[in-house]
Motif scaffolding. Structure first.
Motif, PDB file in Angstrom:
ATOM      1  N   THR A  33       0.825  -1.199   0.000  1.00  0.00           N
ATOM      2  CA  THR A  33       0.000   0.000   0.000  1.00  0.00           C
ATOM      3  C   THR A  33       0.861   1.250   0.000  1.00  0.00           C
ATOM      4  N   SER A  37      -0.356   5.988  -0.589  1.00  0.00           N
ATOM      5  CA  SER A  37      -1.698   5.498  -0.875  1.00  0.00           C
ATOM      6  C   SER A  37      -2.708   6.631  -0.770  1.00  0.00           C
ATOM      7  N   ASP A  38      -3.617   6.659  -1.729  1.00  0.00           N
ATOM      8  CA  ASP A  38      -4.672   7.660  -1.647  1.00  0.00           C
ATOM      9  C   ASP A  38      -5.892   7.035  -0.972  1.00  0.00           C
ATOM     10  N   PRO A  39      -6.795   7.876  -0.477  1.00  0.00           N
ATOM     11  CA  PRO A  39      -7.983   7.344   0.222  1.00  0.00           C
ATOM     12  C   PRO A  39      -8.800   6.381  -0.632  1.00  0.00           C
ATOM     13  N   GLY A  40      -8.853   6.618  -1.940  1.00  0.00           N
ATOM     14  CA  GLY A  40      -9.599   5.717  -2.825  1.00  0.00           C
ATOM     15  C   GLY A  40      -9.008   4.325  -2.839  1.00  0.00           C
ATOM     16  N   GLU A  41      -7.670   4.257  -2.837  1.00  0.00           N
ATOM     17  CA  GLU A  41      -7.006   2.958  -2.825  1.00  0.00           C
ATOM     18  C   GLU A  41      -7.229   2.265  -1.488  1.00  0.00           C
ATOM     19  N   GLU A  42      -7.164   3.016  -0.411  1.00  0.00           N
ATOM     20  CA  GLU A  42      -7.415   2.440   0.915  1.00  0.00           C
ATOM     21  C   GLU A  42      -8.840   1.908   1.007  1.00  0.00           C
ATOM     22  N   PHE A  43      -9.784   2.636   0.429  1.00  0.00           N
ATOM     23  CA  PHE A  43     -11.180   2.188   0.426  1.00  0.00           C
ATOM     24  C   PHE A  43     -11.309   0.899  -0.382  1.00  0.00           C
ATOM     25  N   ALA A  44     -10.609   0.823  -1.517  1.00  0.00           N
ATOM     26  CA  ALA A  44     -10.649  -0.382  -2.351  1.00  0.00           C
ATOM     27  C   ALA A  44     -10.087  -1.572  -1.579  1.00  0.00           C
TER      28      ALA A  44
END
Length: 87
Positions: A33, A37-44
């Protein structure tokens, strides 16, 4: 379906179960990660984790249920009481 109740102490295999869980890598160890990591990637990643949990829960629940059914009912009641005190 037959159920047996055993008051045997845990075997080496039972004691090793905790070690087995501890040896499972965390998601961050498996998925890079990174710090960027951007919030969108963390959400994914969160969605992926939830999907994996949803996929495995029926099998985990069935195994747990069988192991609990195999326990001595008095020992199971004591275990539950102790668990509830810790929460």
């Amino acid at each position: 379906m037959s159920h047996h109740h055993s008051s045997k102490p845990p075997t080496g295999a039972d004691k090793g179960a905790k070690q087995g869980v501890d040896s499972i890598p965390t998601l961050n160890q498996v998925v890079d990660t990174g710090d960027d990591s951007d919030p969108g990637e963390e959400f994914a990643v969160e969605l992926l984790v939830q999907e994996v949990v949803d996929e495995f829960m029926p099998a985990i629940e069935a195994e747990l249920r069988q192991r609990l059914l195999d326990m001595d009912p008095d020992a199971l009641a004591r275990w539950l009481t102790q668990y509830r005190k810790r929460r």
